[in-house]
Write a protein that holds these residues in place. Structure first.
Motif, PDB file in Angstrom:
ATOM      1  N   CYS A 114      -0.530  -2.302   2.107  1.00  0.00           N
ATOM      2  CA  CYS A 114      -1.676  -3.394   1.341  1.00  0.00           C
ATOM      3  C   CYS A 114      -2.745  -2.448   0.442  1.00  0.00           C
ATOM      4  N   CYS A 126      -0.780  -3.197   6.592  1.00  0.00           N
ATOM      5  CA  CYS A 126      -1.367  -4.263   7.177  1.00  0.00           C
ATOM      6  C   CYS A 126      -0.378  -5.216   7.842  1.00  0.00           C
ATOM      7  N   GLY A 168      -3.040  -9.851   7.683  1.00  0.00           N
ATOM      8  CA  GLY A 168      -3.636  -9.282   6.814  1.00  0.00           C
ATOM      9  C   GLY A 168      -4.424  -8.118   7.386  1.00  0.00           C
TER      10      GLY A 168
END
Length: 51
Positions: A20, A35, A40
């Protein structure tokens, strides 16, 4: 990095981290952050030498 499974502290489930974020640390190294694909949350960071 091999596809390893990590238990996300947020989801409490094993997930395969996705890349990410990628930062150039120096000319020779990049820092890659992995992530959780679901929420996330940052799970792993690794420092990779660029050839």
């Amino acid at each position: 990095m091999g596809q390893r499974t990590v238990v996300c502290p947020n989801c409490k489930k094993p997930v395969k981290p996705v890349e990410c974020n990628r930062k150039n640390q120096t000319r020779r190294y990049v820092v890659i952050t992995y992530c959780c694909p679901k929420c996330g949350t940052e799970l792993l960071t690794e420092r990779v030498e660029v050839h």
